[in-house]
Design a protein around this motif. Sequence first.
Motif, PDB file in Angstrom:
ATOM      1  N   GLU A 172       0.898  -1.334  -0.118  1.00 35.51           N
ATOM      2  CA  GLU A 172      -0.018   0.024  -0.122  1.00 35.51           C
ATOM      3  C   GLU A 172       0.864   1.085  -0.054  1.00 35.51           C
ATOM      4  O   GLU A 172       0.271   2.387  -0.443  1.00 35.51           O
ATOM      5  CB  GLU A 172      -0.978   0.146   1.260  1.00 35.51           C
ATOM      6  N   GLY A 173       2.047   1.246   0.299  1.00 38.17           N
ATOM      7  CA  GLY A 173       2.852   2.567   0.395  1.00 38.17           C
ATOM      8  C   GLY A 173       3.148   3.012   1.774  1.00 38.17           C
ATOM      9  O   GLY A 173       2.172   2.819   2.575  1.00 38.17           O
ATOM     10  N   ASP A 174       4.236   3.323   2.113  1.00 40.00           N
ATOM     11  CA  ASP A 174       4.579   4.016   3.367  1.00 40.00           C
ATOM     12  C   ASP A 174       3.979   5.151   3.987  1.00 40.00           C
ATOM     13  O   ASP A 174       4.240   5.732   4.936  1.00 40.00           O
ATOM     14  CB  ASP A 174       6.224   3.900   3.544  1.00 40.00           C
ATOM     15  N   ASP A 175       3.404   5.826   3.056  1.00 38.08           N
ATOM     16  CA  ASP A 175       2.775   7.429   3.249  1.00 38.08           C
ATOM     17  C   ASP A 175       1.332   7.254   3.654  1.00 38.08           C
ATOM     18  O   ASP A 175       0.918   8.275   3.858  1.00 38.08           O
ATOM     19  CB  ASP A 175       3.055   8.376   2.163  1.00 38.08           C
ATOM     20  N   LYS A 176       1.006   6.043   4.025  1.00 39.28           N
ATOM     21  CA  LYS A 176      -0.577   5.928   4.040  1.00 39.28           C
ATOM     22  C   LYS A 176      -1.050   6.797   5.438  1.00 39.28           C
ATOM     23  O   LYS A 176      -2.029   7.370   5.416  1.00 39.28           O
ATOM     24  CB  LYS A 176      -0.945   4.440   4.333  1.00 39.28           C
ATOM     25  N   PRO A 177      -0.269   6.791   6.427  1.00 42.52           N
ATOM     26  CA  PRO A 177      -0.560   7.414   7.676  1.00 42.52           C
ATOM     27  C   PRO A 177      -0.652   9.160   7.428  1.00 42.52           C
ATOM     28  O   PRO A 177      -1.616   9.656   8.089  1.00 42.52           O
ATOM     29  CB  PRO A 177       0.804   7.156   8.492  1.00 42.52           C
ATOM     30  N   ALA A 178       0.068   9.719   6.542  1.00 42.91           N
ATOM     31  CA  ALA A 178      -0.043  10.893   6.027  1.00 42.91           C
ATOM     32  C   ALA A 178      -1.353  11.200   5.361  1.00 42.91           C
ATOM     33  O   ALA A 178      -1.959  12.312   5.413  1.00 42.91           O
ATOM     34  CB  ALA A 178       1.078  11.368   5.229  1.00 42.91           C
ATOM     35  N   LYS A 179      -1.714  10.236   4.851  1.00 45.19           N
ATOM     36  CA  LYS A 179      -3.099  10.382   3.793  1.00 45.19           C
ATOM     37  C   LYS A 179      -4.443  10.003   4.607  1.00 45.19           C
ATOM     38  O   LYS A 179      -5.423  10.519   4.147  1.00 45.19           O
ATOM     39  CB  LYS A 179      -3.098   9.339   2.565  1.00 45.19           C
ATOM     40  N   TYR A 180      -4.360   9.291   5.540  1.00 48.29           N
ATOM     41  CA  TYR A 180      -5.313   8.893   6.395  1.00 48.29           C
ATOM     42  C   TYR A 180      -4.873   9.299   7.939  1.00 48.29           C
ATOM     43  O   TYR A 180      -5.129   8.370   8.454  1.00 48.29           O
ATOM     44  CB  TYR A 180      -5.679   7.513   6.310  1.00 48.29           C
ATOM     45  N   PRO A 181      -4.944  10.652   8.183  1.00 40.62           N
ATOM     46  CA  PRO A 181      -4.543  10.956   9.606  1.00 40.62           C
ATOM     47  C   PRO A 181      -5.681  10.408  10.514  1.00 40.62           C
ATOM     48  O   PRO A 181      -5.148   9.982  11.670  1.00 40.62           O
ATOM     49  CB  PRO A 181      -4.386  12.568   9.525  1.00 40.62           C
ATOM     50  N   VAL A 182      -6.913  10.361  10.225  1.00 35.54           N
ATOM     51  CA  VAL A 182      -7.884  10.043  11.288  1.00 35.54           C
ATOM     52  C   VAL A 182      -7.933   8.780  11.647  1.00 35.54           C
ATOM     53  O   VAL A 182      -7.915   8.482  12.827  1.00 35.54           O
ATOM     54  CB  VAL A 182      -9.271  10.562  10.480  1.00 35.54           C
ATOM     55  N   MET A 183      -7.652   7.748  10.675  1.00 39.41           N
ATOM     56  CA  MET A 183      -7.300   6.342  11.117  1.00 39.41           C
ATOM     57  C   MET A 183      -6.180   5.994  11.837  1.00 39.41           C
ATOM     58  O   MET A 183      -6.177   5.242  12.869  1.00 39.41           O
ATOM     59  CB  MET A 183      -7.417   5.734   9.580  1.00 39.41           C
ATOM     60  N   PHE A 184      -4.949   6.806  11.237  1.00 37.62           N
ATOM     61  CA  PHE A 184      -3.871   6.350  11.860  1.00 37.62           C
ATOM     62  C   PHE A 184      -3.494   6.874  13.370  1.00 37.62           C
ATOM     63  O   PHE A 184      -3.004   6.480  14.274  1.00 37.62           O
ATOM     64  CB  PHE A 184      -2.572   6.648  11.022  1.00 37.62           C
ATOM     65  N   ARG A 185      -4.386   7.997  13.677  1.00 38.97           N
ATOM     66  CA  ARG A 185      -4.370   8.768  14.734  1.00 38.97           C
ATOM     67  C   ARG A 185      -4.911   7.797  15.964  1.00 38.97           C
ATOM     68  O   ARG A 185      -4.791   7.898  17.034  1.00 38.97           O
ATOM     69  CB  ARG A 185      -4.860   9.916  15.025  1.00 38.97           C
ATOM     70  N   ALA A 186      -5.895   7.095  15.213  1.00 44.34           N
ATOM     71  CA  ALA A 186      -6.877   6.248  16.173  1.00 44.34           C
ATOM     72  C   ALA A 186      -6.147   4.999  16.514  1.00 44.34           C
ATOM     73  O   ALA A 186      -6.667   4.345  17.697  1.00 44.34           O
ATOM     74  CB  ALA A 186      -8.326   5.767  15.718  1.00 44.34           C
TER      75      ALA A 186
END
Lengths: 275, 128
Positions: A172-186
């Motif tokens: 999926e690529g290593d930048d997913k947290p930057a693209k989906y901040p709501v999900m990764f903050r949870a």
Amino acid sequence: MCDTCGCNITDANAHLLRPGGRLHQTGEGREAVTVLRNLLSENDRQAAHNRAHLDRHQVLAVNLMSSPGAGKTALLEATIEALGDTLRIAVIEGDLETENDAERIRARGVEAIQITTGSACHLDAHMVHQALHGLDLSTIDLLFVENVGNLVCPASFDLGQHYNVTLLSVPEGDDKPAKYPVMFRAADLVLLTKADLLPYLPEFQPGRAERCLRDLASAAPCLSLSARTGEGLAAWLDWLRQTRALLVSQQAAGSSRRPAIQPEGQALHAGEGAF
Amino acid sequence: MHEYSLCIALLGQVERIARDHRARRVARILLRLGPLSGAEAPLLRHAWPLAAAGSLAAGAELVIEAAPVVVRCTRCGAETEAAPNRLLCGACGDWRTRLVSGDELLLAHLELADIEPEVPRACASPSP
Ligand SMILES: Nc1nc2c(ncn2[C@@H]2O[C@H](COP(=O)(O)OP(=O)(O)O)[C@@H](O)[C@H]2O)c(=O)[nH]1
Ligand SMILES: [Mg+2]
Ligand SMILES: [Zn+2]
Ligand SMILES: [Zn+2]
Ligand SMILES: [Zn+2]
């Protein structure tokens, strides 16, 4: 969007719309009212009830979230394989309408309840409550909820779980947290899955994924693993064992735990006068 | 993604409050929405009329106020604005911050109309 997929009205929350339910519509000088109330408070009330069920029986509930195909079911299979002899595990399957995933779990001798969400894009606390009543919690130590494969909505709905685990697979690529901040903050824990594919996808750098996570002010641990080869699995299993030991001691003392993001938001907004 | 469900939840809260205040109509609804709430203002605006149709909030004006993303640094104490996917301290650059604003999804304020007068008590039995 949900207004086209119709996931808002599920069998599990339909009672709210019936006469006497909390959301029932009644028939038919200005007055201004300051409210400051979270829109999800109805869901949160149900989630608290679910958590109370789990705590009474000292069950650890872990909510797995990811995009479709990141390896949630494969991780569950590997986890059951490794821990099934020492911990009594059950699974609530919310992914997809079919019984495929539930059958993969049952094939390992573990009870699985399939939530048929129709075309819904997230689980809510009402759906999970209904599933909980289909399980005998007194015979369970560890309950997994496999959420709908979606990096957007599931993050917003408290189900009554104690921990959120978000999976990010190498393709999926290593930048997913930057693209989906709501999900990764949870996330209380981030798992970089399909680590066996790292040699083929050198553009995925685990360090960069972790940096994206820190940019979200998240201190969540970030582990790499492969359900296929078993590499890195030991750290995940340790996390589960330690997390369970900690939670059970809290439950025995009459307290509980909510996923990382929620107490913080709740405390801050309570400061504004919300109830 | 789940804006319609949120609108149904909003409607439930609005209706309950309107009933408590004996209002027959809701004139204006103010939401406070942060970029880290997981909901999108345009999608909420789009879904709201579908959810509210036929209810006492059907004609209500839906106003959505954007909350800024603000973090408080646990190292230097500064409170600074930040981007939703870069919640670093604007003063010292540290990542160990706490979100002060930006994830809210709040029904903040309501304006109710056509308030019914208090129903007079029946006089058959004297109140205790
Ligand atoms: N190479 C590799 N493939 C995996 C791994 N885990 C899952 N997969 C594959 O990824 C696909 C989706 O996995 P699944 O567990 O169904 O994902 P889910 O949708 O998140 O439950 C399947 O074809 C799996 O075989 C892994 O660790 N390594
Ligand atoms: Mg699955
Ligand atoms: Zn119950
Ligand atoms: Zn949704
Ligand atoms: Zn600072």
